[in-house]
Scaffold this motif. Structure first.
Motif, short mmCIF file in Angstrom:
data_model
loop_
_atom_site.label_atom_id
_atom_site.label_comp_id
_atom_site.label_asym_id
_atom_site.label_seq_id
_atom_site.Cartn_x
_atom_site.Cartn_y
_atom_site.Cartn_z
N THR A 175 0.84 -1.20 0.00
CA THR A 175 0.00 0.00 0.00
C THR A 175 0.87 1.25 0.00
OG1 THR A 175 -1.73 -1.16 1.23
CG2 THR A 175 -1.83 1.24 1.21
N VAL A 176 0.67 2.13 -0.98
CA VAL A 176 1.49 3.34 -1.12
C VAL A 176 1.03 4.38 -0.10
CG1 VAL A 176 2.17 5.23 -2.65
CG2 VAL A 176 1.92 2.91 -3.55
N ILE A 177 1.98 4.93 0.64
CA ILE A 177 1.65 5.97 1.61
C ILE A 177 2.21 7.33 1.21
CG2 ILE A 177 1.38 4.39 3.55
CD1 ILE A 177 4.22 5.08 4.42
N ALA A 178 3.20 7.34 0.31
CA ALA A 178 3.76 8.62 -0.16
C ALA A 178 4.46 8.41 -1.49
CB ALA A 178 4.73 9.20 0.86
N THR A 179 4.37 9.42 -2.35
CA THR A 179 5.06 9.39 -3.64
C THR A 179 5.30 10.82 -4.09
OG1 THR A 179 5.00 8.53 -5.91
CG2 THR A 179 2.93 9.33 -5.00
N VAL A 180 6.23 10.99 -5.04
CA VAL A 180 6.52 12.32 -5.59
C VAL A 180 6.18 12.31 -7.07
CG1 VAL A 180 8.28 14.05 -6.07
CG2 VAL A 180 8.32 12.80 -3.92
N GLN A 181 5.35 13.26 -7.47
CA GLN A 181 4.93 13.35 -8.86
C GLN A 181 5.58 14.56 -9.53
OE1 GLN A 181 0.66 13.45 -8.91
NE2 GLN A 181 0.44 11.30 -8.29
N GLU A 182 5.79 14.42 -10.83
CA GLU A 182 6.34 15.53 -11.60
C GLU A 182 5.29 16.63 -11.71
OE1 GLU A 182 8.51 16.26 -15.96
OE2 GLU A 182 7.72 14.28 -15.39
N PRO A 183 5.69 17.89 -11.53
CA PRO A 183 4.70 18.97 -11.61
C PRO A 183 4.14 19.10 -13.02
CG PRO A 183 6.92 19.87 -11.52
CD PRO A 183 7.05 18.39 -11.25
N ARG A 184 2.90 19.46 -13.10
CA ARG A 184 2.27 19.65 -14.40
C ARG A 184 2.80 20.90 -15.07
NH1 ARG A 184 -4.19 18.41 -13.49
NH2 ARG A 184 -3.99 16.20 -12.93
N LYS A 185 3.08 20.79 -16.38
CA LYS A 185 3.55 21.94 -17.13
C LYS A 185 2.36 22.69 -17.71
CE LYS A 185 7.92 19.75 -18.44
NZ LYS A 185 8.78 19.32 -19.58
N GLU A 186 2.39 24.00 -17.56
CA GLU A 186 1.31 24.80 -18.10
C GLU A 186 1.39 24.82 -19.62
OE1 GLU A 186 1.27 28.65 -16.48
OE2 GLU A 186 1.03 28.00 -14.40
N GLU A 187 0.29 24.53 -20.27
CA GLU A 187 0.25 24.52 -21.73
C GLU A 187 0.28 25.96 -22.25
OE1 GLU A 187 -2.47 20.49 -22.16
OE2 GLU A 187 -3.09 22.38 -23.07
#
Length: 231
Positions: A175-187
């Protein structure tokens, strides 16, 4: 962690909750293992302090007028929608010789390198886990370090939690309790293409002005010819 002490008093079934609150008390109920359903009341400030200390994962010793001491957990806490003040509490009495299940908060320590150095976004799908243990072994919280999250999509799972002896986690180790996602780039929004309407209108205007000028010149020439004949 030692039990958090809390004094309480019996309250009559006919006592109105609104009157109790106006007098500085909070209506409560106590039920669970080895005890009948009891209606009690606690002074507002000591109750608030006990809740801030114990949360829902540390035992509270409810002392009812010095006649009965009951180990219990904050089970359900109601708050005023505007002020946030506690308006009612259900305590769940526990048997110290039998295992219980309780939700325990996760404390995330440190700062993930992927957020600090790469600008990633920390996401925590679970900030609590359910544990099973004897009441005396119930942890107030579980801690985990974020320092291993060094790149995007790095993850921490339940398997990364350090659990005290005698405590069993109910969630699966994956079970995942924490992760780091890439920030969304503004189009980037491209400017709308020119329709050519204004240009066409301008061209038409210029052609019209030219035509009017040619017509005016022709009229002037004809007039001059007429004057010459008359002379």
């Amino acid at each position: 962690m030692d039990m958090v002490p809390l004094s309480a008093s019996f309250r009559a079934p006919a006592a109105k909750p609104q009157e109790l609150r106006r007098s500085g008390s909070v209506p409560c109920a106590l039920y669970g293992s080895g005890t009948e359903h009891l209606l009690i009341a606690c002074a507002r400030l000591p109750l608030h302090k006990a809740y801030m200390t114990a949360g829902e994962s540390t035992l509270v010793e409810v002392d009812i007028e010095g006649k009965k001491k009951v180990p219990a957990l904050f089970h359900e806490v109601q708050h005023h929608p505007v002020s946030g003040a506690i308006t009612h509490v259900d305590f769940f009495a526990v048997d110290m010789t039998k295992e219980i299940e309780a939700r325990v908060p996760i404390v995330f320590e440190g700062e993930a390198p992927a957020t600090k150095e790469l600008g990633g976004v920390l996401v925590t799908p679970h900030d609590h886990v359910t544990v099973r243990c004897l009441p005396s072994r119930l942890p107030h919280h579980l801690t985990v370090s974020l320092l291993s999250l060094i790149e995007f999509d790095s993850q921490l799972t339940v398997a990364n939690l350090t659990v005290p002896e005698g405590v069993v986690l109910e969630e699966g180790p994956e079970t995942v309790i924490a992760t780091v996602q890439e920030p969304r780039k503004e189009e980037e929004i491209a400017p709308p293409p020119e329709t050519g309407v204004e240009g066409a209108a301008g061209a038409e205007g210029a052609e019209g002005e030219k035509a009017e000028g040619d017509a005016g010149a022709a009229s002037s020439t004809e007039a001059n010819k007429g004057e010459a004949k008359e002379s």
